[in-house]
Scaffold this active site. Structure first.
Site, PDB file in Angstrom:
ATOM      1  N   THR A  98       0.835  -1.203   0.000  1.00  0.00           N
ATOM      2  CA  THR A  98       0.000   0.000   0.000  1.00  0.00           C
ATOM      3  C   THR A  98       0.874   1.259   0.000  1.00  0.00           C
ATOM      4  O   THR A  98       2.008   1.206   0.463  1.00  0.00           O
ATOM      5  CB  THR A  98      -0.816  -0.006   1.318  1.00  0.00           C
ATOM      6  OG1 THR A  98      -1.729  -1.066   1.233  1.00  0.00           O
ATOM      7  CG2 THR A  98      -1.534   1.286   1.587  1.00  0.00           C
ATOM      8  N   VAL A 117     -12.542  -4.957   2.950  1.00  0.00           N
ATOM      9  CA  VAL A 117     -11.988  -3.605   3.032  1.00  0.00           C
ATOM     10  C   VAL A 117     -10.987  -3.557   4.185  1.00  0.00           C
ATOM     11  O   VAL A 117     -11.284  -4.021   5.286  1.00  0.00           O
ATOM     12  CB  VAL A 117     -13.114  -2.564   3.274  1.00  0.00           C
ATOM     13  CG1 VAL A 117     -12.535  -1.175   3.439  1.00  0.00           C
ATOM     14  CG2 VAL A 117     -14.111  -2.593   2.112  1.00  0.00           C
TER      15      VAL A 117
HETATM   16  N1  ASP Z   1      -3.432  -2.035   5.148  1.00  0.00           N
HETATM   17  C1  ASP Z   1      -3.781  -2.438   3.819  1.00  0.00           C
HETATM   18  C2  ASP Z   1      -4.979  -3.342   3.867  1.00  0.00           C
HETATM   19  O1  ASP Z   1      -5.084  -4.119   4.795  1.00  0.00           O
HETATM   20  C3  ASP Z   1      -2.690  -3.162   3.153  1.00  0.00           C
HETATM   21  C4  ASP Z   1      -1.347  -2.536   3.301  1.00  0.00           C
HETATM   22  O2  ASP Z   1      -1.169  -1.621   4.044  1.00  0.00           O
HETATM   23  O3  ASP Z   1      -0.422  -2.931   2.629  1.00  0.00           O
HETATM   24  O4  ASP Z   1      -5.748  -3.299   2.941  1.00  0.00           O
END
Ligand code: ASP
Length: 299
Positions: free
Chosen positions: A167, A196
């Site tokens: 992300t 989500v």
């Molecule tokens: N936190 C994000 C999710 O769980 C993924 C990430 O941060 O890489 O969708």
């Protein structure tokens, strides 16, 4: 003084192309700040840059869900007005943060999700595209083949296969001492359609106020359940430094959930901090347009 922090998520490579991608995003944000003086323009520009970069799990290059397509989440928050907007589980739309900003500016709503979010994005003129890269498609195919054989999945062992998360997120302090945050993701690899993560959860994965701006990354479920972004906000409002608050928040999330992740934060004085409990966390700090080294706390 302007301060920008931008991350490419925990467990993401810190190899030169990843760092260069984050630096390029920070530069875009800084240029945008100079051009319009608008902090939301700047955080959005950084996210657009990284959503266009296939190395990161946001926009183009997002991980695929269980059924083999991309669903994106994104959010933006203004520390001055307290305005927040997000989109969640949007199918085949690259620029989640830009759509979230349209939600903020063109609707009476705060969050749009699923089919409705996708429809809204298309109505606003965003192109529908699968956002799937060759590499992500191969990862998905390999994982599905292993699952079909009843084998255990261990992504980190597959050379060339991306891991679960990457992300992107950023926080910013402008010359006037105003704060903003934005975050964009394809979520977790093989997630159920409709899942989500924390990225579009105010107080879970993102928060901005007159005290600080914070975005989280990692196992989204853990950040939602522990309201980690709000915990950071409250810690800083209560007098802790960003470094102390970031460390405490990751320690607390780890203790409460046993999960992994990281966060970046800036306070109103321009103090920046990043903390995580993983093997890597690429983060770039830019002060007044200059990339500046800083300490990332690893727990
Ligand atoms: N936190 C994000 C999710 O769980 C993924 C990430 O941060 O890489 O969708």
């Amino acid at each position: 003084m302007s301060v920008i922090l931008v991350h490419g998520s925990v467990e993401t490579s810190t190899a030169p192309p990843y760092i260069a991608g984050l630096e390029q995003a920070a530069r875009k944000g800084f240029e945008q700040l100079l051009a319009t003086g608008n902090r939301l323009d700047a955080v959005e520009a950084m996210m657009v840059e990284l959503e266009n970069n296939p190395l990161f799990n946001a926009g183009l290059g997002s991980v695929l869900n269980r059924d083999g397509y991309v669903q994106t989440d994104g959010a933006i928050m203004d520390g001055v007005t307290g305005k927040f907007a997000a989109v969640a589980a949007m199918k085949n739309i690259r620029h989640a943060v830009s759509v979230a900003r349209k939600v903020m500016e063109c609707t009476p709503h705060v969050v749009l999700a699923g089919e409705g979010a996708t429809l809204f994005a298309k109505e606003q003129g965003f192109a529908e595209e699968d956002c799937i890269t060759e590499e992500q498609y191969r990862s998905w195919q390999t994982a599905m083949a292993l699952l079909a054989e009843g084998k255990e999945l261990n992504f980190s062992a597959f050379t060339g296969l991306k891991k679960e998360t990457d992300t992107v997120g950023c926080v910013l302090l402008d010359d006037e001492g105003h704060l903003a945050a934005a975050s964009s993701t394809g979520g977790s690899f093989l997630k159920l359609p409709g899942r989500v993560g924390d990225t579009p959860f105010i107080g879970g994965g993102i928060f901005a106020s007159s005290d600080c701006a914070v975005v989280c990354t990692g196992r989204g479920e853990a950040f939602i359940q522990t309201l980690t972004a709000k915990f950071v906000q409250d810690s800083i409002a209560g007098g802790q430094s960003p470094m102390e608050a970031a460390r405490l928040a990751i320690e607390r999330m780890t203790r409460l959930t046993g999960e992994y992740g990281g966060l970046i934060v800036i306070d109103k004085h321009g103090q920046a901090a990043a903390a995580h409990n993983c093997s890597s966390f690429p983060v770039v700090l830019m002060i007044n347009g200059v990339v500046t080294p800083f300490e990332i706390v690893q727990l």
